[in-house]
Scaffold this motif. Structure first.
Motif, PDB file in Angstrom:
ATOM      1  N   LEU A   1       0.681  -1.195  -0.044  1.00  0.00           N
ATOM      2  CA  LEU A   1      -0.190   0.038   0.143  1.00  0.00           C
ATOM      3  C   LEU A   1       0.953   1.408  -0.115  1.00  0.00           C
ATOM      4  CD1 LEU A   1      -2.656  -0.724   2.817  1.00  0.00           C
ATOM      5  CD2 LEU A   1      -3.073  -0.938   0.276  1.00  0.00           C
ATOM      6  N   ASP A   2       0.519   2.487  -0.591  1.00  0.00           N
ATOM      7  CA  ASP A   2       1.142   3.668  -0.707  1.00  0.00           C
ATOM      8  C   ASP A   2       0.781   4.288   0.626  1.00  0.00           C
ATOM      9  OD1 ASP A   2       2.419   6.101  -1.588  1.00  0.00           O
ATOM     10  OD2 ASP A   2       0.305   6.655  -1.575  1.00  0.00           O
ATOM     11  N   PRO A   3       1.714   4.530   1.592  1.00  0.00           N
ATOM     12  CA  PRO A   3       1.357   5.078   2.901  1.00  0.00           C
ATOM     13  C   PRO A   3       0.479   6.446   3.045  1.00  0.00           C
ATOM     14  CG  PRO A   3       3.702   5.434   2.293  1.00  0.00           C
ATOM     15  CD  PRO A   3       2.940   4.440   1.256  1.00  0.00           C
ATOM     16  N   LEU A   4       0.557   7.295   1.806  1.00  0.00           N
ATOM     17  CA  LEU A   4      -0.246   8.331   1.884  1.00  0.00           C
ATOM     18  C   LEU A   4      -1.533   8.389   1.512  1.00  0.00           C
ATOM     19  CD1 LEU A   4      -0.213  11.472   2.124  1.00  0.00           C
ATOM     20  CD2 LEU A   4       0.401  11.659  -0.169  1.00  0.00           C
ATOM     21  N   THR A   5      -1.798   7.507   0.419  1.00  0.00           N
ATOM     22  CA  THR A   5      -3.162   7.630  -0.143  1.00  0.00           C
ATOM     23  C   THR A   5      -3.754   6.307   0.032  1.00  0.00           C
ATOM     24  OG1 THR A   5      -2.237   6.344  -2.327  1.00  0.00           O
ATOM     25  CG2 THR A   5      -2.470   9.045  -2.257  1.00  0.00           C
ATOM     26  N   GLN A   6      -3.139   5.417   0.596  1.00  0.00           N
ATOM     27  CA  GLN A   6      -3.474   3.888   0.892  1.00  0.00           C
ATOM     28  C   GLN A   6      -4.023   3.085  -0.375  1.00  0.00           C
ATOM     29  OE1 GLN A   6      -3.643   2.430   4.560  1.00  0.00           O
ATOM     30  NE2 GLN A   6      -1.896   3.741   4.015  1.00  0.00           N
ATOM     31  N   LEU A   7      -3.867   3.477  -1.536  1.00  0.00           N
ATOM     32  CA  LEU A   7      -3.910   2.866  -2.745  1.00  0.00           C
ATOM     33  C   LEU A   7      -2.943   1.662  -2.879  1.00  0.00           C
ATOM     34  CD1 LEU A   7      -4.871   5.832  -5.192  1.00  0.00           C
ATOM     35  CD2 LEU A   7      -6.316   4.571  -3.615  1.00  0.00           C
ATOM     36  N   ILE A   8      -2.973   0.779  -3.806  1.00  0.00           N
ATOM     37  CA  ILE A   8      -2.238  -0.228  -4.246  1.00  0.00           C
ATOM     38  C   ILE A   8      -1.116   0.442  -4.785  1.00  0.00           C
ATOM     39  CG2 ILE A   8      -1.724  -2.518  -5.225  1.00  0.00           C
ATOM     40  CD1 ILE A   8      -3.780  -2.683  -2.951  1.00  0.00           C
ATOM     41  N   ASN A   9       0.179   0.027  -4.340  1.00  0.00           N
ATOM     42  CA  ASN A   9       1.371   0.497  -5.112  1.00  0.00           C
ATOM     43  C   ASN A   9       1.917  -0.427  -6.490  1.00  0.00           C
ATOM     44  OD1 ASN A   9       2.800  -1.641  -3.650  1.00  0.00           O
ATOM     45  ND2 ASN A   9       3.457  -0.365  -2.157  1.00  0.00           N
ATOM     46  N   ARG A  10       3.093   0.073  -6.780  1.00  0.00           N
ATOM     47  CA  ARG A  10       3.454  -0.948  -8.055  1.00  0.00           C
ATOM     48  C   ARG A  10       3.767  -2.376  -7.579  1.00  0.00           C
ATOM     49  NH1 ARG A  10       5.638   1.147 -12.714  1.00  0.00           N
ATOM     50  NH2 ARG A  10       5.684   3.478 -12.937  1.00  0.00           N
ATOM     51  N   GLU A  11       4.353  -2.647  -6.348  1.00  0.00           N
ATOM     52  CA  GLU A  11       4.549  -3.966  -6.064  1.00  0.00           C
ATOM     53  C   GLU A  11       3.251  -4.743  -5.658  1.00  0.00           C
ATOM     54  OE1 GLU A  11       6.165  -7.518  -4.857  1.00  0.00           O
ATOM     55  OE2 GLU A  11       7.135  -5.776  -5.848  1.00  0.00           O
ATOM     56  N   GLY A  12       2.222  -3.988  -5.229  1.00  0.00           N
ATOM     57  CA  GLY A  12       1.077  -4.706  -5.254  1.00  0.00           C
ATOM     58  C   GLY A  12       0.351  -5.053  -6.595  1.00  0.00           C
ATOM     59  N   LEU A  13       0.538  -4.213  -7.308  1.00  0.00           N
ATOM     60  CA  LEU A  13      -0.007  -4.382  -8.887  1.00  0.00           C
ATOM     61  C   LEU A  13       0.628  -5.548  -9.343  1.00  0.00           C
ATOM     62  CD1 LEU A  13      -1.165  -3.772 -11.483  1.00  0.00           C
ATOM     63  CD2 LEU A  13       0.765  -2.180 -11.964  1.00  0.00           C
ATOM     64  N   HIS A  14       1.847  -6.030  -8.945  1.00  0.00           N
ATOM     65  CA  HIS A  14       2.550  -7.125  -9.398  1.00  0.00           C
ATOM     66  C   HIS A  14       2.178  -8.312  -8.774  1.00  0.00           C
ATOM     67  CE1 HIS A  14       5.605  -5.340 -12.134  1.00  0.00           C
ATOM     68  NE2 HIS A  14       5.748  -4.391 -11.472  1.00  0.00           N
ATOM     69  N   GLN A  15       1.631  -8.099  -7.618  1.00  0.00           N
ATOM     70  CA  GLN A  15       1.283  -9.221  -6.622  1.00  0.00           C
ATOM     71  C   GLN A  15      -0.149  -9.773  -6.996  1.00  0.00           C
ATOM     72  OE1 GLN A  15       2.694 -11.154  -4.296  1.00  0.00           O
ATOM     73  NE2 GLN A  15       4.577  -9.900  -4.069  1.00  0.00           N
ATOM     74  N   MET A  16      -1.204  -8.730  -7.608  1.00  0.00           N
ATOM     75  CA  MET A  16      -2.343  -9.064  -7.955  1.00  0.00           C
ATOM     76  C   MET A  16      -2.638  -9.281  -9.228  1.00  0.00           C
ATOM     77  SD  MET A  16      -4.108  -6.462  -5.032  1.00  0.00           S
ATOM     78  CE  MET A  16      -3.832  -6.527  -3.379  1.00  0.00           C
ATOM     79  N   LEU A  17      -1.727  -8.865 -10.201  1.00  0.00           N
ATOM     80  CA  LEU A  17      -2.137  -8.893 -11.570  1.00  0.00           C
ATOM     81  C   LEU A  17      -2.469 -10.331 -11.997  1.00  0.00           C
ATOM     82  CD1 LEU A  17      -2.122  -7.465 -14.236  1.00  0.00           C
ATOM     83  CD2 LEU A  17       0.303  -8.004 -14.514  1.00  0.00           C
ATOM     84  N   HIS A  18      -1.724 -11.506 -11.305  1.00  0.00           N
ATOM     85  CA  HIS A  18      -2.089 -12.793 -11.918  1.00  0.00           C
ATOM     86  C   HIS A  18      -3.639 -13.060 -11.742  1.00  0.00           C
ATOM     87  CE1 HIS A  18      -1.613 -16.996 -12.860  1.00  0.00           C
ATOM     88  NE2 HIS A  18      -2.307 -17.223 -11.554  1.00  0.00           N
ATOM     89  N   ALA A  19      -4.097 -12.488 -10.591  1.00  0.00           N
ATOM     90  CA  ALA A  19      -5.645 -12.814 -10.147  1.00  0.00           C
ATOM     91  C   ALA A  19      -6.328 -12.343 -11.378  1.00  0.00           C
ATOM     92  CB  ALA A  19      -6.085 -12.635  -8.868  1.00  0.00           C
TER      93      ALA A  19
END
Length: 343
Positions: free
Chosen positions: A183-201
């Motif tokens: 999570l991005d600590p400021l906006t609490q949106l998913i960050n680049r690493e989260g994108l890579h983790q969730m893209l497969h789903a």
């Protein structure tokens, strides 16, 4: 009474139903709200969202009855899930399938029934949106269309539930520090690493449902000037508000991202590039439509956006999809900003 037979895909159907983890769960306020609206539109006593389990007919949502389930072998919905067509029974007393059914002869006194199958994200018919009353009735052409509309809305809630479940299962596997790292600590949106983790789903679901994977890349216009004029504290306020508006503008199962700095993004599954562009336009409008109320006063903010889509099997580790959307974003900036450009 004629009991319904098992669908030919019963084993797969049951597996898909169980995978959704909807059985024996608490009421869903969004489904309940749809059913309240359905009661008004159809002028009907009882409306239900049902799930057809092995031996029972369980009600995920209900209005007009205190029952929570009934045996599958006597259910009307057991017949309805054999087809995508609406099952309408204008008068149960004259229908040999149901005339001596316990739901007709017993306390419920069902005389009219109409039901339409609801599908799991993979396509299996797992339940119904249905209604019944103690008086004979028939559906109008408008009511038939409304039933189809309600079914699509409920299936959309099912899809959103499945995606949240996939996200939850991913996050459960991580400890607190690992979750925070996504999570991005400021906006609490998913960050680049989260994108890579969730893209497969997202790719897996796109493959199952024959959808495109879409990516919207956005960049706030002249954000450096905001930081230079008002300070980074105000800039952070803007980013937080942008994140909130972004989440409100997209669909429940779309993924809102902060890629870094003033760069925002959306990962979405779509039927066409037109559909993705429409999501991008909603995002642009949500940010530009009204000034931001900040401690420093009102401030107008706009965003430029680029969109791109790809088939699931076209997405590889190089993430060409993101690069394509990024190039479209560059074109949007060159075209005057505050617009959506297709890549």
């Amino acid at each position: 009474m004629i009991e319904s037979t098992l669908p030919l895909d019963e084993e797969q159907r049951q597996s898909d139903l169980e995978a959704m983890s909807l059985l024996d769960t608490v009421p869903d306020p969004q489904i309940d709200a749809l059913l309240r609206l359905a009661q008004q539109i159809f002028g009907i006593r009882t409306v239900l969202v049902t799930l057809i389990d092995n031996q029972r007919h369980w009600f995920k949502g209900r209005r007009g009855t205190a029952l929570t389930d009934s045996p599958r072998n006597i259910s009307f919905c057991g017949h309805a899930i054999h087809s995508d067509a609406i099952l309408e029974v204008p008068n149960t007393h004259t229908d040999e399938r149901f005339a001596d059914n316990p739901l007709v002869k017993g306390d419920l006194q069902v005389r009219f029934y109409a039901g339409i199958a609801l599908h799991a994200p993979g396509g299996s018919r797992i339940g119904t949106f249905c209604m019944f009353d103690d008086q004979p009735n028939t559906l109008s052409v408008e009511h038939r269309q409304s039933m189809q509309d309600f079914a699509r809305l409920i299936e959309g809630l099912f899809e959103a539930h499945m995606l949240r479940l996939q996200h939850k299962q991913l996050l459960i596997q991580l400890d607190g520090a690992q979750r925070r790292a996504l999570l991005d600590p400021l906006t609490q949106l998913i960050n680049r690493e989260g994108l890579h983790q969730m893209l497969h789903a997202y790719i897996s679901r796109a493959e199952r449902e024959g959808l495109f994977v879409g990516f919207i890349y956005g960049d706030l216009d002249y954000f450096k000037k905001i930081n230079d004029k008002y300070g980074h504290g105000v800039g952070d306020e803007v980013l937080v508000e942008v994140g909130q508006r972004l989440v409100a503008a997209i669909r429940p199962d779309d993924l809102a991202l902060r890629m870094g700095g003033e760069e925002l993004a959306v990962l979405a599954l779509v039927n066409s590039h037109d559909q993705l562009d429409a999501i991008g336009e909603r995002v642009r409008e949500a940010i530009a439509s009204k000034p931001f109320d900040l401690a420093a006063g009102q401030l107008s903010v706009t965003i430029s956006l680029g969109t791109a889509i790809a088939k699931p099997d076209e997405i590889d580790t190089s993430l060409h999809l993101i690069d394509q959307a990024d190039r479209a974003l560059y074109m949007a900036k060159q075209s005057g900003r505050n617009c959506v450009v297709r890549g």
